[in-house]
Design an enzyme around this catalytic site. Structure first.
Site, mmCIF file in Angstrom:
data_model
loop_
_atom_site.group_PDB
_atom_site.id
_atom_site.type_symbol
_atom_site.label_atom_id
_atom_site.label_comp_id
_atom_site.label_asym_id
_atom_site.label_seq_id
_atom_site.Cartn_x
_atom_site.Cartn_y
_atom_site.Cartn_z
ATOM 1 N N HIS A 95 48.720 4.312 -20.310
ATOM 2 C CA HIS A 95 49.568 4.050 -19.018
ATOM 3 C C HIS A 95 48.899 4.114 -18.039
ATOM 4 C CE1 HIS A 95 53.786 3.261 -18.014
ATOM 5 N NE2 HIS A 95 53.036 2.907 -16.853
ATOM 6 N N ARG A 136 55.472 -3.134 -19.946
ATOM 7 C CA ARG A 136 56.210 -1.828 -20.427
ATOM 8 C C ARG A 136 56.380 -2.117 -22.160
ATOM 9 N NH1 ARG A 136 56.124 0.606 -16.819
ATOM 10 N NH2 ARG A 136 57.792 1.593 -15.362
HETATM 11 P P1 NDP Z 1 58.516 -8.102 -10.506
HETATM 12 O O1 NDP Z 1 59.990 -7.636 -10.378
HETATM 13 O O2 NDP Z 1 57.919 -8.451 -9.294
HETATM 14 O O3 NDP Z 1 58.128 -9.158 -11.275
HETATM 15 C C1 NDP Z 1 59.006 -9.225 -12.609
HETATM 16 C C2 NDP Z 1 58.961 -10.602 -13.492
HETATM 17 O O4 NDP Z 1 59.389 -10.706 -14.611
HETATM 18 C C3 NDP Z 1 59.402 -11.662 -12.515
HETATM 19 O O5 NDP Z 1 58.594 -13.019 -12.531
HETATM 20 C C4 NDP Z 1 60.808 -12.201 -13.427
HETATM 21 O O6 NDP Z 1 60.970 -13.351 -13.585
HETATM 22 C C5 NDP Z 1 60.200 -11.774 -14.674
HETATM 23 N N1 NDP Z 1 61.320 -11.473 -15.663
HETATM 24 C C6 NDP Z 1 62.124 -10.556 -15.865
HETATM 25 N N2 NDP Z 1 63.167 -10.716 -16.808
HETATM 26 C C7 NDP Z 1 62.747 -11.765 -17.404
HETATM 27 C C8 NDP Z 1 62.966 -12.554 -18.516
HETATM 28 N N3 NDP Z 1 64.247 -12.206 -19.171
HETATM 29 N N4 NDP Z 1 62.727 -13.823 -18.875
HETATM 30 C C9 NDP Z 1 61.542 -14.134 -18.301
HETATM 31 N N5 NDP Z 1 60.974 -13.548 -17.062
HETATM 32 C C10 NDP Z 1 61.539 -12.508 -16.868
HETATM 33 O O7 NDP Z 1 57.879 -6.936 -11.105
HETATM 34 P P2 NDP Z 1 56.332 -6.320 -10.800
HETATM 35 O O8 NDP Z 1 55.353 -7.674 -10.939
HETATM 36 O O9 NDP Z 1 56.267 -5.547 -9.659
HETATM 37 O O10 NDP Z 1 55.984 -5.308 -12.119
HETATM 38 C C11 NDP Z 1 56.196 -5.704 -13.640
HETATM 39 C C12 NDP Z 1 56.377 -4.666 -14.557
HETATM 40 O O11 NDP Z 1 55.093 -4.109 -14.514
HETATM 41 C C13 NDP Z 1 57.251 -3.547 -14.202
HETATM 42 O O12 NDP Z 1 58.654 -3.690 -14.170
HETATM 43 C C14 NDP Z 1 56.686 -2.218 -14.730
HETATM 44 O O13 NDP Z 1 57.646 -2.196 -15.864
HETATM 45 C C15 NDP Z 1 55.398 -2.841 -15.296
HETATM 46 N N6 NDP Z 1 54.189 -1.869 -14.538
HETATM 47 C C16 NDP Z 1 53.479 -1.240 -15.381
HETATM 48 C C17 NDP Z 1 52.518 -0.412 -14.771
HETATM 49 C C18 NDP Z 1 51.439 0.341 -15.642
HETATM 50 O O14 NDP Z 1 50.611 1.033 -15.241
HETATM 51 N N7 NDP Z 1 51.299 0.022 -16.777
HETATM 52 C C19 NDP Z 1 52.374 -0.196 -13.093
HETATM 53 C C20 NDP Z 1 53.307 -0.822 -12.600
HETATM 54 C C21 NDP Z 1 54.346 -1.695 -13.058
HETATM 55 P P3 NDP Z 1 61.612 -14.172 -11.907
HETATM 56 O O15 NDP Z 1 60.309 -14.275 -11.081
HETATM 57 O O16 NDP Z 1 62.339 -15.270 -12.284
HETATM 58 O O17 NDP Z 1 62.402 -13.281 -11.436
HETATM 59 C C1 OXD Z 2 55.402 1.849 -12.770
HETATM 60 C C2 OXD Z 2 54.596 2.416 -13.593
HETATM 61 O O1 OXD Z 2 56.398 1.049 -13.088
HETATM 62 O O2 OXD Z 2 53.646 3.310 -13.242
HETATM 63 O O3 OXD Z 2 55.083 1.739 -11.524
HETATM 64 O O4 OXD Z 2 54.565 2.211 -14.842
#
Ligand code: NDP
Ligand code: OXD
Length: 307
Positions: free
Chosen positions: A270, A222
């Site tokens: 994006h 993000r």
């Molecule tokens: P997950 O929920 O599987 O993973 C999130 C990770 O972030 C976890 O490992 C979590 O830690 C870590 N995390 C969250 N908060 C913190 C923090 N404060 N400090 C340290 N680590 C933290 O999400 P996904 O992998 O499925 O997706 C990640 C993000 O990618 C989505 O939330 C979305 O915003 C973005 N995205 C972007 C897309 C694009 O096209 N650009 C498409 C799809 C998604 P822990 O393992 O300890 O819980």
């Molecule tokens: C998602 C994205 O969060 O597309 O799936 O950004």
């Protein structure tokens, strides 16, 4: 079973695909033919009016992985589980994008493109992959897919997350206190974090200063992870070599933003991982069926954590 589809684009396609996969369900579109209450809502960035007019009884399915936009809707009902997408065809796309960017940095593609434009034959010494640390901010579904895709290249790979994760071949850094050490060992830093109150602005001047000189930043999670002015300052000072940004604090990126024409910035709109309609329908429909059988499902969002 009544199911509401509240998405701004391709709404009829979503409705028809879910109707085909869930023949016993009655599908309704928002706005249009929404009843006063439904069992499930399938949403992507819905307008708040949907939740004011339609009561959702069983669960809200977010048709994306990130729930920041949904959690920001003031009328989002409390007490109803929110379920996010887990991979659903996005992990392989993230892996493609991240591998491309890591190899672009490792193989000095920017140097060779500039050399060609200037008509210079300018070979560089081969880098030792063992000295080229790749750090992934996040250790979730998408970060793990990226780490797995990078494994054959023999870079030291690390993830940074809230909790520790034990995975073969991946060093795990956990918690804010370990962030500087994680950044210091990472020649490429890949952002795959959700947008939460704890992650917004995480990549600021101090974080960029903690990265080694010549580091590359690739942000795919993000946009509000990055403090734009601090990133531009670190690039302009020559400390960072390059930033590749797929996500931005405000989207679409405003026409006058300095990122557009910066020589050290690559932007994409994006698209690093786009929602796959077929895989999404299959995943969400299977979870609805599991809930109807009284079985537990994965992917339920922790509202307090924000992801
Ligand atoms: P997950 O929920 O599987 O993973 C999130 C990770 O972030 C976890 O490992 C979590 O830690 C870590 N995390 C969250 N908060 C913190 C923090 N404060 N400090 C340290 N680590 C933290 O999400 P996904 O992998 O499925 O997706 C990640 C993000 O990618 C989505 O939330 C979305 O915003 C973005 N995205 C972007 C897309 C694009 O096209 N650009 C498409 C799809 C998604 P822990 O393992 O300890 O819980
Ligand atoms: C998602 C994205 O969060 O597309 O799936 O950004």
């Amino acid at each position: 079973m009544n199911v509401l589809v509240a998405v701004a684009v391709r709404a009829e396609r979503w409705r028809d695909a879910f109707a085909a996969r869930l023949p016993a369900a009655r599908l309704h579109l928002w706005p249009g033919d929404a009843p006063a209450e439904v069992d499930y809502a399938l949403v992507w960035k819905p307008d708040g009016e949907a939740f004011r007019q339609v009561e959702v009884r069983r669960a809200i399915f977010n048709l994306g992985a990130g729930v920041d936009a949904l959690l920001a809707v003031p009328s989002l009902p409390q007490g109803v589980p929110i379920v996010r997408l887990e991979d659903a065809g996005m992990a392989v796309q993230m892996a493609e994008y991240a591998v491309f960017e890591v190899l672009r940095a490792y193989r000095d593609v920017g140097h060779y493109m500039r050399a060609q434009q200037e008509g210079r034959w300018a070979p560089l010494a081969r880098r030792d992959p063992a000295s080229f640390g790749v750090g992934i901010l996040g250790a979730g579904v998408l970060a793990q897919a990226v780490a797995a895709a990078l494994a054959p290249f023999r870079f030291p790979i690390a993830t940074w997350s809230r909790s520790a994760h034990a995975r073969p071949g991946v060093e795990s850094f956990a918690g804010r206190g370990r962030l500087p050490a994680f950044l210091a060992r990472s020649r490429v830093v890949i952002g795959l974090l959700p947008s939460t109150r704890d992650t917004r602005g995480l990549l600021d001047a101090a974080a960029f200063a903690a990265m080694p000189a010549g580091a590359h930043v690739v942000n795919l999670g993000r946009g509000d992870l990055v403090v734009d002015a601090d990133l531009l300052a670190a690039l302009d000072a020559g400390h960072l070599a390059h930033a590749t940004l797929d996500v931005f604090g405000d989207e679409p990126l405003s026409p006058g933003h300095a990122f557009w024409h910066h020589p050290k910035v690559t932007i994409t709109p994006h698209v690093s991982a786009v929602t796959d309609l077929g895989e999404t329908v299959a995943q969400v429909a299977a979870k609805i069926e599991a809930l109807e059988r009284g079985e537990p499902i994965s992917g339920i969002v922790d509202r307090a954590r924000g992801y």
